[in-house]
Scaffold this active site. Structure first.
Site, PDB file in Angstrom:
ATOM      1  N   ASP A 111      19.201  -2.256  20.506  1.00  0.00           N
ATOM      2  CA  ASP A 111      18.704  -3.625  20.607  1.00  0.00           C
ATOM      3  C   ASP A 111      19.063  -4.208  21.975  1.00  0.00           C
ATOM      4  OD1 ASP A 111      19.218  -2.918  17.780  1.00  0.00           O
ATOM      5  OD2 ASP A 111      18.224  -4.816  17.435  1.00  0.00           O
ATOM      6  N   HIS A 124      23.331  -5.687  11.229  1.00  0.00           N
ATOM      7  CA  HIS A 124      22.593  -4.611  10.570  1.00  0.00           C
ATOM      8  C   HIS A 124      23.415  -4.164   9.362  1.00  0.00           C
ATOM      9  CE1 HIS A 124      20.568  -3.424  14.620  1.00  0.00           C
ATOM     10  NE2 HIS A 124      19.981  -4.463  14.054  1.00  0.00           N
ATOM     11  N   SER A 129      25.992  -4.548  14.978  1.00  0.00           N
ATOM     12  CA  SER A 129      25.682  -3.448  14.073  1.00  0.00           C
ATOM     13  C   SER A 129      26.986  -2.723  13.751  1.00  0.00           C
ATOM     14  CB  SER A 129      24.644  -2.524  14.729  1.00  0.00           C
ATOM     15  OG  SER A 129      24.195  -1.552  13.826  1.00  0.00           O
TER      16      SER A 129
END
Length: 179
Positions: A123, A32, A5
């Site tokens: 996550d 992401h 991310s």
């Protein structure tokens, strides 16, 4: 599998840019990103020698290659091919790292090597599933992460087999791909 991310572009550049053209294991990446980030594949291709493209639904998995989750789609693995979904975001993200990791665990079990990199999200549930299926979970050492929250959360959740500094991850992938 690689999930990342915040700060992921630099981390992916370091890892994927270090892999030789002879690397023979497919790599599936969830980064992401915003819906309108359509230049990601071309940016990644300019950084590495392996072929890079956004995954397509029901696309067969072939080697070598780097498959990227398209913006606003979950990317999943099924035996022999990729699948896309517009199911609800998971932890505010679509694509979701956990969705990819969980599907990889279901499809390939002990044959999965997952790498969780820099990010500000939480996550890591997918890593738990990968480990339960016999796969291996590597996490970027938070000290080397631009955004250490995601790798730190995975470590605290006990979802990790190995914590590896960013500079050593490509070497670890090469070593494991040859065994």
């Amino acid at each position: 599998m690689i999930g990342t991310s915040a700060g992921g572009l630099r981390a992916l550049e370091k890892i994927l840019g270090s892999l030789p053209a002879s690397f023979s294991v497919p790599i599936v990446v969830v980064q992401h990103r915003a819906r309108e980030s359509d230049a990601f594949a071309s940016i990644m291709q300019s950084l590495c020698v392996l072929p890079v493209h956004e995954a397509e639904d029901k696309e067969p998995i072939v080697t070598p290659g780097i498959y990227l989750a398209p913006p606003d789609y979950h990317l999943m693995l099924e035996p022999g091919h990729l699948a896309l979904s517009t199911d609800e975001p998971v932890s505010f993200s679509r694509p979701s790292i956990d969705v990819l990791f969980e599907s990889a665990a279901d499809a390939y079990g002990a044959g999965v090597l997952a790498v969780l990199l820099t990010g500000a999200n939480q996550d890591g549930k997918g890593l738990v599933r990968i480990r339960a299926a016999g796969g291996v979970a590597l996490v970027q050492d938070p000290k080397t992460a631009e955004s250490p929250e995601m790798p730190t959360a995975a470590i605290h959740a006990g979802a990790v087999d190995h914590v590896v500094p960013l500079a050593a991850i490509a070497g670890e992938l090469l070593r494991r791909s040859q065994s």
